[in-house]
Design a protein around this motif. Sequence first.
Motif, PDB file in Angstrom:
ATOM      1  N   TYR B  10       0.862  -1.191   0.000  1.00 24.22           N
ATOM      2  CA  TYR B  10       0.000   0.000   0.000  1.00 24.22           C
ATOM      3  C   TYR B  10       0.891   1.231   0.000  1.00 24.22           C
ATOM      4  CZ  TYR B  10      -3.532  -3.343   1.580  1.00 24.22           C
ATOM      5  OH  TYR B  10      -4.368  -4.429   1.685  1.00 24.22           O
ATOM      6  N   VAL B  12       0.386   5.597   0.162  1.00 18.75           N
ATOM      7  CA  VAL B  12      -0.418   6.824   0.178  1.00 18.75           C
ATOM      8  C   VAL B  12       0.548   7.991   0.116  1.00 18.75           C
ATOM      9  CG1 VAL B  12      -2.122   8.199   1.410  1.00 18.75           C
ATOM     10  CG2 VAL B  12      -2.188   5.700   1.581  1.00 18.75           C
ATOM     11  N   GLY B  14       1.318  12.289  -1.484  1.00 16.23           N
ATOM     12  CA  GLY B  14       0.729  13.542  -1.908  1.00 16.23           C
ATOM     13  C   GLY B  14       0.983  13.819  -3.375  1.00 16.23           C
ATOM     14  N   THR B  15       0.168  14.682  -3.927  1.00 18.83           N
ATOM     15  CA  THR B  15       0.308  15.060  -5.335  1.00 18.83           C
ATOM     16  C   THR B  15       1.682  15.649  -5.616  1.00 18.83           C
ATOM     17  OG1 THR B  15      -2.064  15.457  -5.529  1.00 18.83           O
ATOM     18  CG2 THR B  15      -0.644  16.543  -7.128  1.00 18.83           C
ATOM     19  N   ARG B  82      -0.458  12.098  -9.427  1.00 21.17           N
ATOM     20  CA  ARG B  82      -1.690  12.888  -9.346  1.00 21.17           C
ATOM     21  C   ARG B  82      -2.814  12.013  -8.831  1.00 21.17           C
ATOM     22  NH1 ARG B  82      -0.496  14.549 -14.656  1.00 21.17           N
ATOM     23  NH2 ARG B  82      -2.378  13.484 -15.414  1.00 21.17           N
ATOM     24  N   PRO B  83      -3.882  12.610  -8.292  1.00 21.56           N
ATOM     25  CA  PRO B  83      -5.024  11.807  -7.813  1.00 21.56           C
ATOM     26  C   PRO B  83      -5.575  10.851  -8.869  1.00 21.56           C
ATOM     27  CG  PRO B  83      -5.213  14.035  -6.982  1.00 21.56           C
ATOM     28  CD  PRO B  83      -4.034  14.042  -7.922  1.00 21.56           C
ATOM     29  N   THR B  86      -4.497   7.205  -8.756  1.00 20.71           N
ATOM     30  CA  THR B  86      -4.969   6.307  -7.711  1.00 20.71           C
ATOM     31  C   THR B  86      -5.584   5.063  -8.332  1.00 20.71           C
ATOM     32  OG1 THR B  86      -5.351   8.076  -6.111  1.00 20.71           O
ATOM     33  CG2 THR B  86      -6.626   6.044  -5.827  1.00 20.71           C
ATOM     34  N   SER B 114      -2.646   5.306  -3.539  1.00 20.23           N
ATOM     35  CA  SER B 114      -3.598   6.401  -3.307  1.00 20.23           C
ATOM     36  C   SER B 114      -2.831   7.709  -3.331  1.00 20.23           C
ATOM     37  CB  SER B 114      -4.306   6.241  -1.963  1.00 20.23           C
ATOM     38  OG  SER B 114      -5.099   5.079  -1.938  1.00 20.23           O
ATOM     39  N   VAL B 115      -3.241   8.597  -4.230  1.00 17.46           N
ATOM     40  CA  VAL B 115      -2.592   9.898  -4.350  1.00 17.46           C
ATOM     41  C   VAL B 115      -3.575  10.956  -3.858  1.00 17.46           C
ATOM     42  CG1 VAL B 115      -1.407  11.510  -5.859  1.00 17.46           C
ATOM     43  CG2 VAL B 115      -1.304   9.059  -6.336  1.00 17.46           C
ATOM     44  N   LEU B 116      -3.167  11.687  -2.848  1.00 14.98           N
ATOM     45  CA  LEU B 116      -4.072  12.666  -2.216  1.00 14.98           C
ATOM     46  C   LEU B 116      -3.932  14.047  -2.837  1.00 14.98           C
ATOM     47  CD1 LEU B 116      -3.451  11.542   1.458  1.00 14.98           C
ATOM     48  CD2 LEU B 116      -5.187  10.724  -0.149  1.00 14.98           C
TER      49      LEU B 116
END
Lengths: 107, 116
Positions: B10, B12, B14-15, B82-83, B86, B114-116
Amino acid sequence: SQQGEEDPQALSIQEGENATMNCSYKTSINNLQWYRQNSGRGLVHLILIRSNEREKHSGRLRVTLDTSKKSSSLLITASRAADTASYFCATGVKYIFGTGTRLKVLA
Amino acid sequence: EADIYQTPRYLVIGTGKKITLECSQTMGHDKMYWYQQDPGMELHLIHYSYGVNSTEKGDLSSESTVSRIRTEHFPLTLESARPSHTSQYLCASSPRGATTTNEKLFFGSGTQLSVL
């Protein structure tokens, strides 16, 4: 566009019943493969049927292939709760996958 | 069981971050593949390789890049996440067969990005 299309998209049956799912494809093939995917995991190969074969068995699995209709079916007999998964067919040298059938077997 | 490993399981982030998804196999397979799969959806081939220093883009356009410097290693890189990136990324390998046929695929467990 994807090579294969599975039908139905989702199937819910009782434990002990048989489950049948179908796959249609668009171009000529050398073989067709079926895979299983448990939720959120990678795929596991189930069975491969060659274009010159019409039917193949592996344990509780039976696969048929009709090249004239460009279709295949996967039958799971005497289903178990552990069979709950998504099932995909794949064809071609680049392994193009269909849309999958989500099977749920209720205990 | 398949000896093909993906890390991380997994991720996670950031952009704008650069990320590399790792994929390694110990079976000596020549062919390796990357697929992208959204939840409950079909798999889309984004990259494949038939051997060292050989990489090709798949049927789904992707902003990611891959490299194949060693037979056992096929990492996927996103320069600026980028989001829209995801998704679940699945790596697979297969032994060399004839060019007009294919052998069965062995899959890793996947990386859920997962990109926030």
